[in-house]
Design a protein around this motif. Structure first.
Motif, PDB file in Angstrom:
ATOM      1  N   ASP A 213      47.061  41.422 -75.447  1.00 48.33           N
ATOM      2  CA  ASP A 213      48.297  40.655 -75.337  1.00 48.33           C
ATOM      3  C   ASP A 213      48.098  39.396 -76.172  1.00 48.33           C
ATOM      4  OD1 ASP A 213      50.792  39.774 -74.597  1.00 48.33           O
ATOM      5  OD2 ASP A 213      50.466  39.997 -72.443  1.00 48.33           O
ATOM      6  N   ALA A 214      49.031  38.479 -76.096  1.00 51.75           N
ATOM      7  CA  ALA A 214      48.912  37.210 -76.812  1.00 51.75           C
ATOM      8  C   ALA A 214      49.590  36.128 -75.993  1.00 51.75           C
ATOM      9  CB  ALA A 214      49.550  37.301 -78.200  1.00 51.75           C
ATOM     10  N   VAL A 215      49.136  34.886 -76.157  1.00 49.56           N
ATOM     11  CA  VAL A 215      49.798  33.770 -75.496  1.00 49.56           C
ATOM     12  C   VAL A 215      51.094  33.459 -76.241  1.00 49.56           C
ATOM     13  CG1 VAL A 215      47.641  32.825 -74.632  1.00 49.56           C
ATOM     14  CG2 VAL A 215      48.505  32.066 -76.850  1.00 49.56           C
ATOM     15  N   GLU A 216      52.000  32.797 -75.546  1.00 45.47           N
ATOM     16  CA  GLU A 216      53.285  32.465 -76.147  1.00 45.47           C
ATOM     17  C   GLU A 216      53.119  31.363 -77.197  1.00 45.47           C
ATOM     18  OE1 GLU A 216      56.418  33.719 -75.751  1.00 45.47           O
ATOM     19  OE2 GLU A 216      55.421  35.325 -74.650  1.00 45.47           O
ATOM     20  N   PRO A 217      53.833  31.466 -78.323  1.00 48.04           N
ATOM     21  CA  PRO A 217      53.811  30.359 -79.285  1.00 48.04           C
ATOM     22  C   PRO A 217      54.379  29.097 -78.658  1.00 48.04           C
ATOM     23  CG  PRO A 217      54.750  32.348 -80.256  1.00 48.04           C
ATOM     24  CD  PRO A 217      54.638  32.603 -78.788  1.00 48.04           C
ATOM     25  N   MET A 218      53.900  27.953 -79.135  1.00 48.27           N
ATOM     26  CA  MET A 218      54.393  26.693 -78.604  1.00 48.27           C
ATOM     27  C   MET A 218      55.749  26.351 -79.211  1.00 48.27           C
ATOM     28  SD  MET A 218      51.996  23.855 -80.523  1.00 48.27           S
ATOM     29  CE  MET A 218      50.499  24.530 -79.814  1.00 48.27           C
ATOM     30  N   THR A 219      56.518  25.555 -78.489  1.00 51.87           N
ATOM     31  CA  THR A 219      57.785  25.044 -78.996  1.00 51.87           C
ATOM     32  C   THR A 219      57.504  23.787 -79.801  1.00 51.87           C
ATOM     33  OG1 THR A 219      58.968  25.927 -77.091  1.00 51.87           O
ATOM     34  CG2 THR A 219      60.062  24.207 -78.363  1.00 51.87           C
ATOM     35  N   MET A 220      57.943  23.770 -81.053  1.00 53.37           N
ATOM     36  CA  MET A 220      57.583  22.687 -81.960  1.00 53.37           C
ATOM     37  C   MET A 220      58.783  21.856 -82.384  1.00 53.37           C
ATOM     38  SD  MET A 220      54.804  24.883 -84.176  1.00 53.37           S
ATOM     39  CE  MET A 220      54.532  23.595 -85.375  1.00 53.37           C
ATOM     40  N   GLY A 221      59.867  21.895 -81.610  1.00 49.64           N
ATOM     41  CA  GLY A 221      61.016  21.051 -81.896  1.00 49.64           C
ATOM     42  C   GLY A 221      61.650  21.383 -83.228  1.00 49.64           C
ATOM     43  N   ALA A 222      61.697  20.387 -84.117  1.00 53.90           N
ATOM     44  CA  ALA A 222      62.354  20.557 -85.411  1.00 53.90           C
ATOM     45  C   ALA A 222      61.493  21.309 -86.415  1.00 53.90           C
ATOM     46  CB  ALA A 222      62.737  19.190 -85.980  1.00 53.90           C
ATOM     47  N   VAL A 223      60.271  21.670 -86.034  1.00 51.92           N
ATOM     48  CA  VAL A 223      59.370  22.378 -86.942  1.00 51.92           C
ATOM     49  C   VAL A 223      59.480  23.875 -86.669  1.00 51.92           C
ATOM     50  CG1 VAL A 223      56.987  22.672 -87.695  1.00 51.92           C
ATOM     51  CG2 VAL A 223      57.811  20.411 -86.996  1.00 51.92           C
ATOM     52  N   PRO A 224      60.000  24.672 -87.621  1.00 52.72           N
ATOM     53  CA  PRO A 224      60.169  26.102 -87.366  1.00 52.72           C
ATOM     54  C   PRO A 224      58.845  26.851 -87.438  1.00 52.72           C
ATOM     55  CG  PRO A 224      60.870  25.580 -89.595  1.00 52.72           C
ATOM     56  CD  PRO A 224      60.525  24.269 -88.941  1.00 52.72           C
ATOM     57  N   LEU A 225      58.682  27.813 -86.555  1.00 46.57           N
ATOM     58  CA  LEU A 225      57.558  28.737 -86.628  1.00 46.57           C
ATOM     59  C   LEU A 225      57.900  29.861 -87.599  1.00 46.57           C
ATOM     60  CD1 LEU A 225      56.593  29.143 -82.866  1.00 46.57           C
ATOM     61  CD2 LEU A 225      55.172  28.118 -84.634  1.00 46.57           C
ATOM     62  N   ASN A 272      54.566  38.651 -80.704  1.00 47.18           N
ATOM     63  CA  ASN A 272      55.517  37.550 -80.849  1.00 47.18           C
ATOM     64  C   ASN A 272      56.191  37.501 -82.219  1.00 47.18           C
ATOM     65  OD1 ASN A 272      55.109  36.355 -78.208  1.00 47.18           O
ATOM     66  ND2 ASN A 272      53.068  35.778 -78.930  1.00 47.18           N
ATOM     67  N   ARG A 273      56.041  38.552 -83.021  1.00 47.74           N
ATOM     68  CA  ARG A 273      56.703  38.696 -84.321  1.00 47.74           C
ATOM     69  C   ARG A 273      56.345  37.564 -85.286  1.00 47.74           C
ATOM     70  NH1 ARG A 273      61.389  38.415 -81.559  1.00 47.74           N
ATOM     71  NH2 ARG A 273      62.313  37.139 -83.201  1.00 47.74           N
ATOM     72  N   LEU A 274      55.138  37.030 -85.215  1.00 45.26           N
ATOM     73  CA  LEU A 274      54.717  36.011 -86.165  1.00 45.26           C
ATOM     74  C   LEU A 274      54.424  36.666 -87.509  1.00 45.26           C
ATOM     75  CD1 LEU A 274      52.297  34.011 -83.842  1.00 45.26           C
ATOM     76  CD2 LEU A 274      54.676  33.474 -84.389  1.00 45.26           C
ATOM     77  N   VAL A 275      54.938  36.083 -88.595  1.00 42.30           N
ATOM     78  CA  VAL A 275      54.764  36.693 -89.911  1.00 42.30           C
ATOM     79  C   VAL A 275      53.297  36.632 -90.326  1.00 42.30           C
ATOM     80  CG1 VAL A 275      57.118  36.174 -90.627  1.00 42.30           C
ATOM     81  CG2 VAL A 275      55.293  34.549 -91.144  1.00 42.30           C
ATOM     82  N   VAL A 276      52.860  37.660 -91.050  1.00 43.95           N
ATOM     83  CA  VAL A 276      51.473  37.765 -91.512  1.00 43.95           C
ATOM     84  C   VAL A 276      51.495  37.926 -93.028  1.00 43.95           C
ATOM     85  CG1 VAL A 276      49.288  38.988 -91.296  1.00 43.95           C
ATOM     86  CG2 VAL A 276      50.842  38.872 -89.330  1.00 43.95           C
ATOM     87  N   PRO A 277      51.159  36.878 -93.786  1.00 42.77           N
ATOM     88  CA  PRO A 277      51.222  36.939 -95.249  1.00 42.77           C
ATOM     89  C   PRO A 277      49.860  37.202 -95.883  1.00 42.77           C
ATOM     90  CG  PRO A 277      51.065  34.676 -94.572  1.00 42.77           C
ATOM     91  CD  PRO A 277      50.947  35.512 -93.308  1.00 42.77           C
TER      92      PRO A 277
END
Length: 353
Positions: A213-225, A272-277
């Motif tokens: 599994d994975a931990v949830e990404p943090m909320t970064m306000g105006a900074v997009p993940l 969490n659908r984080l992009v992998v480049p």
């Protein structure tokens, strides 16, 4: 138990005169991470702990906007090309490291995260150089893709951090076309104190570490993940898993991609659908059983597709049966925070559609 709870518990059994010793004990606690798990799976897993972070600020660097943050210095893994294949090597923090500095970059008009810019950081204090380095392209479960490394500082005080960004090696489409074509630089100032850093949250994950599994990404306000779209535009080809990575494919017909239909493959983490480049992809594309394309896919950035790999392919319009066999030729050339260091290394070809 996070660091604040640890210090509170320690304070209940210590005399007030020992407060300085407890502060040292707390620093020792946060600088000594839990041991690396001995039974790590070869997939994405829940790490031993999570950390919060302190925001330095945001600033524009040419067409890009960057955000700078720091947390505790900690271990991470870099990827190496060994004789028997790609492997990851742990980079431990040292006694000289005070913080783990992190930088994100994005397009402020569309909010799309921009990976693969090439980025370096210089830290100064009162005009004197403290540290200068090309930071690592990294992936973490809490922050997604970013640039980061451990840095030593020169005690409490005011520092300037200068971020230099390069032109990303990406095909740009839509509202980001024509941007980011020149290197740029920006400088932010911040006040640092060890005491304030030691207030950053630190939580052990004793009950769940090692799980698939994975931990949830943090909320970064105006900074997009850098999060891949849940639903891709165009005609979807479906998704497939390989090497712990999820690949989602689609075929888009739109003027911004040219006259031919555009095959896009979106690589993302499985939870969490984080992009992998920073990887190498190729594809064999067929329509009604006939091969229409066989070759490499190029990295691209589009406000609707996000970061992806793609190519125009003729002969796909109006064809009901379209398939793409996708091969990861080179695994992601990015450093990894804990929980990703054993994944994304070995891949089998997969079929989409």
């Amino acid at each position: 138990m996070d660091r604040r709870r640890f210090l509170t518990a320690a304070g209940t059994v210590a005399a007030a005169g020992l407060s300085g010793c407890l502060a040292d004990l707390g620093r020792l606690y946060t600088s000594n991470e839990p041991p690396v798990l001995s039974n790590r799976p070869d997939e994405v897993y829940v790490p031993t702990h999570t950390e919060g972070m302190q925001m330095v600020g945001t600033a524009d660097a040419g067409d890009l906007r960057v955000g700078v943050f720091y947390s505790y210095a900690h271990r991470f893994w870099v990827i190496d090309d060994e004789s028997d294949g790609f492997q990851t090597t742990k980079i431990p923090h040292t006694a000289d490291d005070d913080i783990h500095l992190m930088v994100s970059a994005w397009d402020p008009e569309t909010g799309v995260a921009v990976p693969d810019t090439g980025l370096s950081v210089e830290l100064t204090r009162d005009g004197d150089l403290v540290s200068e380095d090309v930071v690592y392209a990294m992936l973490s479960q809490r922050m997604g893709f970013h640039y980061g490394s451990n840095f030593g500082l020169d005690g409490d005080g005011t520092y300037e951090v200068t971020v230099d960004v390069g032109a990303p090696s990406l095909n740009l489409f839509g509202d980001v076309a024509g941007k980011f074509d020149s290197p740029a630089s920006t400088t932010l100032e911040f006040d640092y104190s060890e005491a304030e850093r030691n207030e950053i949250t630190y939580e052990l994950l004793d009950e769940t570490n090692g799980e698939l599994d994975a931990v949830e990404p943090m909320t970064m306000g105006a900074v997009p993940l850098g999060v891949a779209p849940d639903s891709l535009p165009g005609t979807p080809l479906g998704t497939a898993m390989t090497g712990g990575l999820r690949l989602a494919g689609t075929v888009v017909s739109a003027d911004r991609f040219g006259d031919d239909p555009y095959l896009a493959v979106s690589p993302r983490t499985p939870y969490n659908r984080l992009v992998v480049p920073r990887m190498g992809l190729s594809a064999t594309v067929s329509a009604d059983g006939d091969t229409q394309f066989d070759g490499g896919l190029e990295p691209g950035l589009d406000p609707e597709l996000g970061f992806h790999y793609g190519t125009p392919v003729s002969g796909l319009d109006g064809v009901p049966e379209r398939q793409a066999t996708v091969t990861v030729d080179v695994p992601p050339q990015i450093a990894r925070h804990e929980g990703y260091e054993t994944a994304f290394l070995e891949f089998d070809p997969v079929r989409l559609g």
